[in-house]
Design a protein around this motif. Structure first.
Motif, PDB file in Angstrom:
ATOM      1  N   GLN A  29       0.847  -1.236   0.136  1.00 45.79           N
ATOM      2  CA  GLN A  29       0.059   0.069   0.031  1.00 45.79           C
ATOM      3  C   GLN A  29       1.000   1.344  -0.058  1.00 45.79           C
ATOM      4  O   GLN A  29       0.733   2.284  -0.633  1.00 45.79           O
ATOM      5  N   GLN A  30       1.978   1.253   0.870  1.00 53.87           N
ATOM      6  CA  GLN A  30       2.810   2.325   0.912  1.00 53.87           C
ATOM      7  C   GLN A  30       3.425   2.796  -0.394  1.00 53.87           C
ATOM      8  O   GLN A  30       3.706   3.954  -0.840  1.00 53.87           O
ATOM      9  N   VAL A  31       4.110   1.776  -1.019  1.00 60.74           N
ATOM     10  CA  VAL A  31       4.608   1.931  -2.498  1.00 60.74           C
ATOM     11  C   VAL A  31       3.782   2.539  -3.386  1.00 60.74           C
ATOM     12  O   VAL A  31       4.052   3.464  -4.067  1.00 60.74           O
ATOM     13  N   GLY A  32       2.461   2.314  -3.576  1.00 58.64           N
ATOM     14  CA  GLY A  32       1.395   2.654  -4.240  1.00 58.64           C
ATOM     15  C   GLY A  32       1.139   4.285  -3.705  1.00 58.64           C
ATOM     16  O   GLY A  32       0.939   5.074  -4.914  1.00 58.64           O
ATOM     17  N   GLN A  33       1.045   4.279  -2.721  1.00 58.68           N
ATOM     18  CA  GLN A  33       0.892   5.860  -2.390  1.00 58.68           C
ATOM     19  C   GLN A  33       2.415   6.892  -2.615  1.00 58.68           C
ATOM     20  O   GLN A  33       1.994   7.979  -3.013  1.00 58.68           O
ATOM     21  N   MET A  34       3.277   6.137  -2.340  1.00 57.76           N
ATOM     22  CA  MET A  34       4.651   6.936  -2.877  1.00 57.76           C
ATOM     23  C   MET A  34       4.691   7.123  -4.282  1.00 57.76           C
ATOM     24  O   MET A  34       5.095   8.325  -4.616  1.00 57.76           O
ATOM     25  N   GLN A  35       4.235   6.436  -5.057  1.00 53.48           N
ATOM     26  CA  GLN A  35       4.311   6.389  -6.647  1.00 53.48           C
ATOM     27  C   GLN A  35       3.232   7.399  -6.895  1.00 53.48           C
ATOM     28  O   GLN A  35       3.554   8.095  -7.825  1.00 53.48           O
ATOM     29  N   LYS A  36       2.131   7.523  -6.379  1.00 54.44           N
ATOM     30  CA  LYS A  36       1.143   8.722  -6.487  1.00 54.44           C
ATOM     31  C   LYS A  36       1.648   9.726  -6.394  1.00 54.44           C
ATOM     32  O   LYS A  36       1.577  10.900  -7.028  1.00 54.44           O
ATOM     33  N   ALA A  37       2.337  10.015  -5.209  1.00 56.72           N
ATOM     34  CA  ALA A  37       2.947  11.205  -4.742  1.00 56.72           C
ATOM     35  C   ALA A  37       4.153  11.762  -5.590  1.00 56.72           C
ATOM     36  O   ALA A  37       4.174  12.858  -5.940  1.00 56.72           O
ATOM     37  N   ALA A  38       4.973  10.791  -6.093  1.00 55.71           N
ATOM     38  CA  ALA A  38       5.835  11.082  -7.025  1.00 55.71           C
ATOM     39  C   ALA A  38       5.365  11.670  -8.392  1.00 55.71           C
ATOM     40  O   ALA A  38       5.702  12.370  -8.959  1.00 55.71           O
ATOM     41  N   GLU A  39       4.055  11.168  -8.791  1.00 56.05           N
ATOM     42  CA  GLU A  39       3.442  11.404 -10.181  1.00 56.05           C
ATOM     43  C   GLU A  39       2.870  12.940  -9.778  1.00 56.05           C
ATOM     44  O   GLU A  39       2.916  13.757 -10.751  1.00 56.05           O
ATOM     45  N   GLU A  40       2.417  13.376  -8.626  1.00 61.22           N
ATOM     46  CA  GLU A  40       1.908  14.448  -8.375  1.00 61.22           C
ATOM     47  C   GLU A  40       2.881  15.807  -7.852  1.00 61.22           C
ATOM     48  O   GLU A  40       2.817  16.861  -7.767  1.00 61.22           O
ATOM     49  N   TYR A  41       4.123  15.354  -7.776  1.00 62.52           N
ATOM     50  CA  TYR A  41       5.327  16.055  -7.343  1.00 62.52           C
ATOM     51  C   TYR A  41       5.212  17.597  -8.115  1.00 62.52           C
ATOM     52  O   TYR A  41       5.221  18.511  -7.608  1.00 62.52           O
ATOM     53  N   ALA A  42       5.218  17.301  -9.359  1.00 61.53           N
ATOM     54  CA  ALA A  42       5.544  18.381 -10.360  1.00 61.53           C
ATOM     55  C   ALA A  42       4.542  19.349 -10.183  1.00 61.53           C
ATOM     56  O   ALA A  42       4.601  20.481 -10.506  1.00 61.53           O
ATOM     57  N   GLU A  43       3.211  18.891  -9.647  1.00 59.01           N
ATOM     58  CA  GLU A  43       2.149  20.000  -9.583  1.00 59.01           C
ATOM     59  C   GLU A  43       2.130  20.520  -8.304  1.00 59.01           C
ATOM     60  O   GLU A  43       1.169  21.467  -8.050  1.00 59.01           O
ATOM     61  N   LEU A  44       2.893  20.070  -7.260  1.00 58.95           N
ATOM     62  CA  LEU A  44       2.855  20.723  -5.977  1.00 58.95           C
ATOM     63  C   LEU A  44       3.327  22.180  -6.073  1.00 58.95           C
ATOM     64  O   LEU A  44       4.398  22.623  -6.747  1.00 58.95           O
ATOM     65  N   PRO A  45       2.795  23.285  -5.183  1.00 57.15           N
ATOM     66  CA  PRO A  45       3.337  24.505  -4.993  1.00 57.15           C
ATOM     67  C   PRO A  45       4.780  24.249  -4.287  1.00 57.15           C
ATOM     68  O   PRO A  45       5.068  23.236  -3.770  1.00 57.15           O
ATOM     69  N   LEU A  46       5.546  25.124  -4.561  1.00 53.37           N
ATOM     70  CA  LEU A  46       6.952  25.163  -4.277  1.00 53.37           C
ATOM     71  C   LEU A  46       7.321  24.923  -2.768  1.00 53.37           C
ATOM     72  O   LEU A  46       8.127  24.079  -2.453  1.00 53.37           O
ATOM     73  N   GLU A  47       6.348  25.542  -2.117  1.00 53.79           N
ATOM     74  CA  GLU A  47       6.350  25.416  -0.512  1.00 53.79           C
ATOM     75  C   GLU A  47       6.238  23.786  -0.050  1.00 53.79           C
ATOM     76  O   GLU A  47       6.966  23.528   0.849  1.00 53.79           O
ATOM     77  N   TRP A  48       5.393  23.151  -0.826  1.00 49.26           N
ATOM     78  CA  TRP A  48       5.216  21.770  -0.607  1.00 49.26           C
ATOM     79  C   TRP A  48       6.075  20.923  -1.165  1.00 49.26           C
ATOM     80  O   TRP A  48       6.560  19.838  -0.477  1.00 49.26           O
ATOM     81  N   ARG A  49       6.566  21.269  -2.148  1.00 50.23           N
ATOM     82  CA  ARG A  49       7.949  20.596  -2.896  1.00 50.23           C
ATOM     83  C   ARG A  49       9.193  20.596  -1.759  1.00 50.23           C
ATOM     84  O   ARG A  49       9.907  19.594  -1.945  1.00 50.23           O
ATOM     85  N   LYS A  50       9.160  21.923  -1.388  1.00 50.97           N
ATOM     86  CA  LYS A  50      10.462  22.064  -0.134  1.00 50.97           C
ATOM     87  C   LYS A  50      10.394  21.058   1.007  1.00 50.97           C
ATOM     88  O   LYS A  50      11.091  20.726   1.637  1.00 50.97           O
ATOM     89  N   ALA A  51       8.921  20.851   1.376  1.00 55.48           N
ATOM     90  CA  ALA A  51       8.559  20.290   2.580  1.00 55.48           C
ATOM     91  C   ALA A  51       8.813  18.619   2.175  1.00 55.48           C
ATOM     92  O   ALA A  51       8.740  17.764   3.068  1.00 55.48           O
ATOM     93  N   SER A  52       8.722  18.351   0.928  1.00 54.99           N
ATOM     94  CA  SER A  52       8.928  16.779   0.614  1.00 54.99           C
ATOM     95  C   SER A  52      10.215  16.321   0.419  1.00 54.99           C
ATOM     96  O   SER A  52      11.120  17.135   0.243  1.00 54.99           O
TER      97      SER A  52
END
Length: 212
Positions: free
Chosen positions: A121-144
């Motif tokens: 389950q966690q691998v699936g969540q991390m993959q989705k997070a990676a796919e959405e990374y480019a769409e994140l605002p800068l402040e949340w990319r810095k926090a990731s």
């Protein structure tokens, strides 16, 4: 997750509720649909079987069955209903703590099986997070972050390290708003997945352990 170690709470902290399931309850939870449903109820708050079915792409009969299983073992409970027609469910706790089995047997087998189910389950969540990374605002990319750090340690020092990390995360959780409740406009559920393990292939196992 590894059970948190209680630490002295600050004046603004709150209690974080947890459940420590036995082998039978853990066996009921280690189903991919139930894990996802419990996560949804914890993060997003109360829902009905019909609502969860729509989000999971299942029929309400299937979700109702899985909800009853989660309720039977204390993971979820009835939530105040907004109408007599629908039954609402809510998570009973914010976290699930699993103690490692100390010897081989059913508890050990379930410990291993649950670790595999959680990892999937966690691998699936991390993959989705990676796919959405480019769409994140800068402040949340810095926090990731996606970091891996290898440190030579003994088993005792490794346990002490993971205990300290868990204590730090639990402190942050106690000082944050409760999961499943309305959040301030600038606040979202933030996921920290802590995986700590001996580097694969570097530790002898079973009969291969070093001889005197």
């Amino acid at each position: 997750m590894k059970p948190p170690v209680p630490t002295q709470a600050s004046a603004t902290s709150r209690n974080v509720s947890e459940i420590v399931p036995d082998v039978t309850a853990l066996k009921a939870l280690a189903h991919p649909v139930r894990l996802r449903m419990l996560g949804m109820l914890r993060i997003d708050g109360p829902a009905t079987a019909t609502q969860l079915a729509a989000r999971l792409g299942l029929n309400s009969g299937a979700t109702s069955y899985h909800l009853r299983q989660l309720a039977q073992y204390g993971f979820i409970e009835d939530a105040p209903a907004t109408s007599r027609r629908d039954r609402w469910w809510k998570a009973s706790h914010e976290i699930t703590s699993v103690r490692p089995a100390e010897s081989e047997g059913e508890a050990f087998d379930m410990d291993v099986a649950f670790a595999q189910a959680i990892l999937s389950q966690q691998v699936g969540q991390m993959q989705k997070a990676a796919e959405e990374y480019a769409e994140l605002p800068l402040e949340w990319r810095k926090a990731s972050t996606a970091s891996d750090i290898v440190i030579p340690l003994t088993a005792e020092k490794a346990e002490a390290l993971t205990t300290r990390l868990n204590e730090f995360l639990m402190e942050a959780m106690r000082e944050a708003p409760a999961l499943g409740e309305p959040l301030p406009a600038d606040t979202v559920p933030f996921t920290v997945m802590l995986h700590a393990f001996p580097y694969p292939g570097r530790l002898p196992h079973g009969e291969e352990e070093s001889e005197p």
